[in-house]
Design a protein around this motif. Structure first.
Motif, PDB file in Angstrom:
ATOM      1  N   PRO A  21      36.682  44.218  39.861  1.00 31.79           N
ATOM      2  CA  PRO A  21      35.772  43.039  40.035  1.00 31.79           C
ATOM      3  C   PRO A  21      35.259  42.334  38.692  1.00 31.79           C
ATOM      4  O   PRO A  21      35.323  41.232  38.582  1.00 31.79           O
ATOM      5  N   LEU A  22      35.009  43.284  37.702  1.00 28.96           N
ATOM      6  CA  LEU A  22      34.495  42.731  36.375  1.00 28.96           C
ATOM      7  C   LEU A  22      35.445  42.056  35.781  1.00 28.96           C
ATOM      8  O   LEU A  22      35.147  41.237  35.085  1.00 28.96           O
ATOM      9  N   VAL A  23      36.449  42.536  35.831  1.00 27.95           N
ATOM     10  CA  VAL A  23      37.835  42.121  35.190  1.00 27.95           C
ATOM     11  C   VAL A  23      38.145  40.581  35.892  1.00 27.95           C
ATOM     12  O   VAL A  23      38.214  39.720  34.924  1.00 27.95           O
ATOM     13  N   VAL A  24      37.916  40.554  37.077  1.00 29.56           N
ATOM     14  CA  VAL A  24      38.542  39.226  37.766  1.00 29.56           C
ATOM     15  C   VAL A  24      37.491  38.209  37.364  1.00 29.56           C
ATOM     16  O   VAL A  24      37.675  37.001  37.047  1.00 29.56           O
ATOM     17  N   HIS A  25      35.911  38.856  37.285  1.00 28.35           N
ATOM     18  CA  HIS A  25      34.971  37.711  36.836  1.00 28.35           C
ATOM     19  C   HIS A  25      35.270  37.266  35.372  1.00 28.35           C
ATOM     20  O   HIS A  25      35.040  35.987  35.133  1.00 28.35           O
ATOM     21  N   ASN A  26      35.549  38.027  34.569  1.00 30.23           N
ATOM     22  CA  ASN A  26      35.760  37.748  33.295  1.00 30.23           C
ATOM     23  C   ASN A  26      37.228  36.820  33.240  1.00 30.23           C
ATOM     24  O   ASN A  26      37.073  35.966  32.232  1.00 30.23           O
ATOM     25  N   LEU A  27      37.942  37.016  33.896  1.00 33.82           N
ATOM     26  CA  LEU A  27      39.315  36.204  33.695  1.00 33.82           C
ATOM     27  C   LEU A  27      38.938  34.630  34.361  1.00 33.82           C
ATOM     28  O   LEU A  27      39.258  34.113  33.789  1.00 33.82           O
TER      29      LEU A  27
ATOM     30  N   ALA B 207      35.804  33.479  34.289  1.00 36.19           N
ATOM     31  CA  ALA B 207      34.949  32.817  33.195  1.00 36.19           C
ATOM     32  C   ALA B 207      35.884  32.148  31.967  1.00 36.19           C
ATOM     33  O   ALA B 207      35.478  31.173  31.385  1.00 36.19           O
ATOM     34  N   ALA B 208      36.864  33.240  31.520  1.00 36.35           N
ATOM     35  CA  ALA B 208      37.758  32.665  30.333  1.00 36.35           C
ATOM     36  C   ALA B 208      38.531  31.387  30.752  1.00 36.35           C
ATOM     37  O   ALA B 208      38.495  30.439  30.031  1.00 36.35           O
ATOM     38  N   ARG B 209      39.027  31.525  32.033  1.00 36.57           N
ATOM     39  CA  ARG B 209      39.824  30.272  32.666  1.00 36.57           C
ATOM     40  C   ARG B 209      38.907  28.970  32.471  1.00 36.57           C
ATOM     41  O   ARG B 209      39.464  28.083  31.927  1.00 36.57           O
ATOM     42  N   ASP B 210      37.605  29.071  33.141  1.00 41.10           N
ATOM     43  CA  ASP B 210      36.858  28.011  32.996  1.00 41.10           C
ATOM     44  C   ASP B 210      36.647  27.451  31.703  1.00 41.10           C
ATOM     45  O   ASP B 210      36.325  26.193  31.449  1.00 41.10           O
ATOM     46  N   ALA B 211      36.273  28.357  30.732  1.00 41.64           N
ATOM     47  CA  ALA B 211      35.835  28.093  29.346  1.00 41.64           C
ATOM     48  C   ALA B 211      37.161  27.034  28.819  1.00 41.64           C
ATOM     49  O   ALA B 211      36.918  26.468  28.038  1.00 41.64           O
TER      50      ALA B 211
END
Length: 359
Positions: free
Chosen positions: A115-121, A123-127
């Motif tokens: 889940p943490l990796v999914v959230h970070n991915l 966030a990175a995509r949005d950025a």
């Protein structure tokens, strides 16, 4: 009973193809009959070879290609795009290879489901997408004209033609411990020795620093006040949480030439336009969207009697939004273009100081 016709004596014996010939004939038949259904491996290989020959593919990691475009993108993120330094290009490629090795190892461990990796991915995509959109919108910002540049230089001499270098000694202390009774101690000794002795005796914590700063490093309000001071004069800067006492130890004129001033002014004006355009875009997007906050963040929702974007704005050093009750009187709600010339590493807490008293 099966009967066989007699073979003439002079007839040639029947030809029985051997296994090798049968295999060859079968392969030929398959090639002719099924060739249209099979992928053109020769053409695919030819395409791969052509990409390699063109220099597009510079490496492969477990069969996954790395192209020169990826290397250039890596160099661009590092601010080295266009560099002819072979070591820089090699380092960029090695960085990509290392990332792919780590990413492949993570995928093998199914970390992409964490889940943490999914959230970070996400966030990175949005950025990345947000930055791409912002860059697209900012591409229309125009360069300042020479007239605008020269006018800005004329209106801000302390940034350019009358720029100065200051050697300042600074004492920073809690505002709650500061009183005007300390003022006579500022000049009792040239290095604040008497003042520091008094603070130590009273148990007041403080920090001391000495630095060399250009007039262009300071916010406009502080810059204008410093211009009125001479050597050994003092300047008190107060916020609700901290108070700074600056003593001017030396002043040296450091004007910019016409060309230097124009380069600096162009940069300040252009950055200001980009900042303002980005701010306008942020507000426009927020106005069109439906935004709601919940739980501990419910206070961010606009009240019924206030505009939706009124809370969006810079904060002063103590966290009060510009224009809100409690903000220091005299604090500017929005900095002008010259604010881009300020250095965040200038004397601590000078940025955003709401009041400055000359002693």
């Amino acid at each position: 009973m099966t009967q066989h016709s007699p073979r003439p004596a002079d007839a040639a014996p029947p030809v029985r193809p051997g296994r090798a010939r049968l295999a060859h004939m079968l392969a030929l038949a398959l090639a002719l009959g099924l060739g249209a259904c099979l992928p053109d491996t020769d053409k695919s290989a030819e395409g791969e070879a052509r990409k390699d020959e063109d220099g597009q593919v510079v490496a492969r990691v477990d069969g996954e290609e790395i192209t020169i475009h990826q290397v250039n993108s890596e160099l661009q993120r590092s601010g080295l795009l266009g560099s002819a330094d072979e070591a820089a290009r090699d380092a960029a490629l090695q960085a990509i290879v290392r990332r792919k090795l780590l990413a492949n190892a993570a995928m093998a461990e199914r970390l992409d489901r964490n889940p943490l990796v999914v959230h970070n991915l996400e966030a990175a995509r949005d950025a990345v997408m947000g930055e791409a959109y912002m860059m697209q919108e900012l591409a229309v910002v125009t360069e300042p004209s020479l007239t605008e540049i020269d006018d800005f230089i004329a209106r801000n001499p302390l940034l350019f033609t009358d720029r100065r270098s200051y050697v300042v000694r600074v004492i920073e202390m809690p505002s709650e411990a500061y009183t005007d009774e300390f003022v006579p101690l500022f000049d009792e000794t040239p290095d604040f020795t008497a003042f520091k002795r008094e603070l130590l005796g009273a148990g007041v914590a403080f920090d001391e620093a000495r630095s060399i700063r250009l007039s262009s490093d300071f916010p406009e309000a502080v810059r204008e006040r410093l211009a009125q001071l001479g050597v050994n004069d003092n300047l008190v800067l107060r916020t609700r949480s901290a108070t700074q006492i600056l003593k001017v130890e030396a002043i040296t004129p450091m004007p910019l030439s016409t060309e230097q001033a124009r380069v600096a002014a162009r940069s300040i004006l252009l950055q200001d336009r980009l900042r303002r355009t980005a701010g306008t875009l942020d507000q426009a997007l927020a106005a069109k969207a439906e935004i709601a906050y919940y739980g501990a963040f419910d206070h961010l929702n606009p009240q019924a009697d206030e505009p939706a974007l009124e809370r969006i704005g810079p904060l002063d050093p103590d966290g009060a939004a510009a224009g809100e009750p409690g903000a220091e009187a005299g604090a500017e709600a929005e900095a002008g273009p010259e604010a881009e010339a300020e250095d965040a590493s200038a004397v601590p807490a000078i940025r955003g100081a709401a009041a400055a008293d000359t002693m």
